[in-house]
Design a protein around this motif. Structure first.
Motif, PDB file in Angstrom:
ATOM      1  N   ASN A 197       0.847  -1.195   0.000  1.00 54.18           N
ATOM      2  CA  ASN A 197       0.000   0.000   0.000  1.00 54.18           C
ATOM      3  C   ASN A 197       0.883   1.246   0.000  1.00 54.18           C
ATOM      4  O   ASN A 197       1.825   1.351   0.785  1.00 54.18           O
ATOM      5  CB  ASN A 197      -0.915   0.011   1.226  1.00 54.18           C
ATOM      6  N   SER A 198       0.586   2.174  -0.875  1.00 53.02           N
ATOM      7  CA  SER A 198       1.428   3.359  -1.033  1.00 53.02           C
ATOM      8  C   SER A 198       0.616   4.632  -0.899  1.00 53.02           C
ATOM      9  O   SER A 198      -0.532   4.700  -1.344  1.00 53.02           O
ATOM     10  CB  SER A 198       2.120   3.320  -2.405  1.00 53.02           C
ATOM     11  N   LYS A 199       1.221   5.646  -0.260  1.00 53.97           N
ATOM     12  CA  LYS A 199       0.644   6.990  -0.190  1.00 53.97           C
ATOM     13  C   LYS A 199       1.660   7.948  -0.798  1.00 53.97           C
ATOM     14  O   LYS A 199       2.678   8.242  -0.188  1.00 53.97           O
ATOM     15  CB  LYS A 199       0.357   7.400   1.260  1.00 53.97           C
ATOM     16  N   LYS A 201       2.633  11.642  -2.145  1.00 47.32           N
ATOM     17  CA  LYS A 201       2.260  13.052  -2.032  1.00 47.32           C
ATOM     18  C   LYS A 201       3.066  13.846  -3.062  1.00 47.32           C
ATOM     19  O   LYS A 201       4.286  13.725  -3.129  1.00 47.32           O
ATOM     20  CB  LYS A 201       2.527  13.566  -0.623  1.00 47.32           C
ATOM     21  N   GLN A 226      -7.263   6.450  -4.432  1.00 45.39           N
ATOM     22  CA  GLN A 226      -7.967   7.577  -3.825  1.00 45.39           C
ATOM     23  C   GLN A 226      -7.117   8.830  -4.003  1.00 45.39           C
ATOM     24  O   GLN A 226      -5.912   8.816  -3.727  1.00 45.39           O
ATOM     25  CB  GLN A 226      -8.209   7.330  -2.332  1.00 45.39           C
ATOM     26  N   LYS A 228      -6.725  12.867  -2.972  1.00 45.14           N
ATOM     27  CA  LYS A 228      -7.146  13.898  -2.027  1.00 45.14           C
ATOM     28  C   LYS A 228      -6.242  15.113  -2.158  1.00 45.14           C
ATOM     29  O   LYS A 228      -5.048  14.985  -2.438  1.00 45.14           O
ATOM     30  CB  LYS A 228      -7.063  13.380  -0.579  1.00 45.14           C
ATOM     31  N   LYS A 230      -4.374  17.860  -0.065  1.00 42.44           N
ATOM     32  CA  LYS A 230      -3.888  17.986   1.307  1.00 42.44           C
ATOM     33  C   LYS A 230      -3.526  19.431   1.598  1.00 42.44           C
ATOM     34  O   LYS A 230      -3.051  20.165   0.728  1.00 42.44           O
ATOM     35  CB  LYS A 230      -2.662  17.104   1.524  1.00 42.44           C
ATOM     36  N   GLN A 251      -2.532  13.945  -2.757  1.00 36.89           N
ATOM     37  CA  GLN A 251      -2.153  12.615  -2.261  1.00 36.89           C
ATOM     38  C   GLN A 251      -2.858  11.532  -3.061  1.00 36.89           C
ATOM     39  O   GLN A 251      -4.061  11.580  -3.263  1.00 36.89           O
ATOM     40  CB  GLN A 251      -2.492  12.468  -0.780  1.00 36.89           C
ATOM     41  N   GLN A 253      -3.457   7.403  -3.018  1.00 36.49           N
ATOM     42  CA  GLN A 253      -3.354   6.232  -2.143  1.00 36.49           C
ATOM     43  C   GLN A 253      -3.931   5.002  -2.828  1.00 36.49           C
ATOM     44  O   GLN A 253      -4.993   5.043  -3.450  1.00 36.49           O
ATOM     45  CB  GLN A 253      -4.084   6.482  -0.822  1.00 36.49           C
ATOM     46  N   VAL A 259      -0.847   3.265  -7.962  1.00 35.22           N
ATOM     47  CA  VAL A 259      -0.446   4.661  -7.740  1.00 35.22           C
ATOM     48  C   VAL A 259       0.526   5.115  -8.830  1.00 35.22           C
ATOM     49  O   VAL A 259       0.422   6.239  -9.344  1.00 35.22           O
ATOM     50  CB  VAL A 259       0.185   4.828  -6.339  1.00 35.22           C
ATOM     51  N   GLU A 351       9.064   3.432  -1.460  1.00 32.06           N
ATOM     52  CA  GLU A 351       8.410   2.284  -0.825  1.00 32.06           C
ATOM     53  C   GLU A 351       9.432   1.210  -0.462  1.00 32.06           C
ATOM     54  O   GLU A 351       9.290   0.517   0.543  1.00 32.06           O
ATOM     55  CB  GLU A 351       7.340   1.709  -1.754  1.00 32.06           C
TER      56      GLU A 351
END
Length: 505
Positions: A197-199, A201, A226, A228, A230, A251, A253, A259, A351
């Motif tokens: 799982n990666s976020k 930015k 997803q 968003k 920020k 961001q 996710q 991603v 990551e």
């Protein structure tokens, strides 16, 4: 995916409930590797002599633990009897002393530990390992895992007493937890982009962010991510990475692969939307990863630029920034394809660092002569680790002090300049107050002045130079005066008084 880009997968670790059920032993074998340059021809005889001296059940050369592509010998000290750990550590010290006497140089040793205990030994953000380094004053490096090699290498550098203290401290920590067969069986696994799982930015101009948020539903549905927007206050950036006024943060996710694909699509869409306006790609990354992404002498970042076929990659981070709470910026420039490729590679590297770092092809990087290729989790020496948590604060305080010093220095310079201007002005005023003139007096007055030595008196009393000129005309004489205006006027008054006396007579 290239082998040197692989990382440790978080799925490889067992759950805590499973670990609690596993039987762990407080007595375990100690495995070591020593480089060939530190060994001698009678290696086996030294091991046999040490085994007899310390009554150890078994000390033997272990070929299965030899590190790939690194010349040296691996040996194991094993005795399952309780309370034998001190004797094992004494045996290691004796072996190292024997080697040092023969090679006549300071040696270092590589401790081989099970992969399953690495995270426990390092501790949260390196705290456990930092404490051991602080207590022993040894330089300890927990290196990256090596492909097809199950033990993890821990390099210990220092004098013999320091190395001995470090080995004892590490084994003591390992005893506190205990080691199971599962720990020996665990092997590092390659990073799986579909499972991790990666976020991510990223920083874009406000116009680009507005466009992304307006069309985010299409991208989210297509790539299962997803998106968003920020707030800039949600992210702490280092001093060197201040955002511009029209910068905003987005961001993404989802799984790493999704991603990466979503970001590549967004870069293309925004570039097409902006048309003539140049698109800046800025990726937010933990500041502690900056040196890892750059690599020794820039080798890692050059490799990324090469793989992205010419992208210009720049890491904007304060020097020696190690605070885990702060972030830095990776800036990417080039054509559209360069930006897409480089962005994917950088997200993958980030990551990879988060999940344990890359898996190395061989053990060549452990050699002192090949440190340039080392991409390990380098837990630096005692002094640097001791300052790890407070480094960013001290950096900022240092910068503040530096700015204060520069301010005071500037103020002092201005003050000196003002005094200098004032002084030069005073000198100019003094020069303007100096009078140099000629006075015409009668020969009778000149005779009296010379007779009674009045000219010398004026010089002593009023500091006015008076000099009678030889050129005289009829009944008059020339007298030259030079001095301050006020003093010259007094002298002139004195001379006129003398002249009045003569006239009265």
């Amino acid at each position: 995916m290239d082998q040197d880009q692989r990382g440790l997968s978080p799925q490889s670790s067992k759950s805590s409930s499973h670990q609690n059920q596993v039987s762990r032993s407080k007595e375990f074998q100690l495995d070591f590797f020593i480089q060939k340059k530190f060994t001698s021809d009678d290696f086996k005889s030294i091991l046999e002599e040490t085994q007899q001296k310390y009554s150890i059940k078994s000390i033997y050369v272990s070929q299965k633990n030899e590190i790939p592509e690194l010349e040296g010998l691996a040996f194991t000290i094993d005795d399952p009897v309780e309370n034998k750990m001190n004797a094992k550590c004494d045996a290691v010290l004796h072996i190292l002393q024997s080697f040092q006497e023969k090679c006549k140089q300071q040696i270092n040793i590589i401790l081989l530990i099970p992969e399953g205990i690495v995270s426990f030994l390092i501790g949260s953000k390196g705290s456990q390992l930092a404490k051991i380094i602080e207590e022993t004053n040894a330089k300890i490096t927990v290196n990256q895992p090596i492909a097809n090699y199950s033990p993890r290498t821990v390099k210990i550098v220092g004098d013999l007493s320091t190395i001995n203290c470090a080995i004892r401290a590490i084994t003591k920590k390992m005893q506190e937890r205990g080691i199971s067969q599962e720990d020996y069986k665990k092997v590092p696994e390659a990073l799986n982009p579909q499972k991790v799982n990666s976020k991510a930015k990223l920083i874009f101009q406000s116009s680009a962010v507005d466009y992304i948020m307006k069309n985010k539903n299409e991208v989210e549905n297509k790539y299962h991510v997803q998106i968003k927007a920020k707030d800039s206050n949600d992210i702490k950036l280092t001093q060197k990475c201040k955002l511009k006024r029209d910068d905003k943060i987005v961001q993404l996710q989802g799984s790493l692969s999704n991603v990466q694909d979503a970001l590549s699509s967004l870069i293309r869409r925004v570039a097409e939307h902006q048309k003539k306006q140049e698109l800046e790609i800025k990726i937010v990354m933990p500041a502690s990863y900056a040196s890892k992404l750059i690599g020794a002498k820039g080798c890692q970042i050059r490799d990324l630029a090469t793989k992205s076929k010419g992208a210009q990659i720049k890491v904007l981070s304060d020097k020696d920034e190690t605070d885990h709470d702060y972030n830095c910026i990776v800036q990417i420039a080039g054509n559209l394809q360069n930006k897409q490729d480089a962005s994917k590679l950088i997200l993958q590297q980030i990551e990879c660092f988060k999940n344990g770092g890359p898996i190395m092809d061989s053990g060549k990087f452990l050699n002192d002569e090949n440190q340039i290729s080392q991409l390990s989790n380098n837990y630096d020496d005692f002094n640097k680790i001791k300052r790890q948590k407070s480094s960013s604060i001290s950096e900022r305080n240092s910068r503040s002090r530096s700015q204060s010093r520069r301010k005071h220095k500037h103020q002092r310079k201005r003050s000196i300049e003002k005094r200098s201007v004032s002084s030069s002005y005073s000198k100019r005023r003094e020069r303007t107050n100096v009078l140099s003139t000629k006075m015409i007096i009668s020969n009778e007055v000149m005779h009296i002045l010379e007779r009674y030595d009045k000219l010398r008196e004026y010089k002593e009393r009023f500091n006015v130079d008076t000099q009678a000129e030889d050129s005289r005309r009829n009944s008059e004489s020339y007298l030259r005066l030079k001095g301050k205006l006020k003093d010259c006027l007094i002298v002139i008054e004195e001379i006129l008084n003398e002249q009045q006396k003569i006239l009265r007579k």
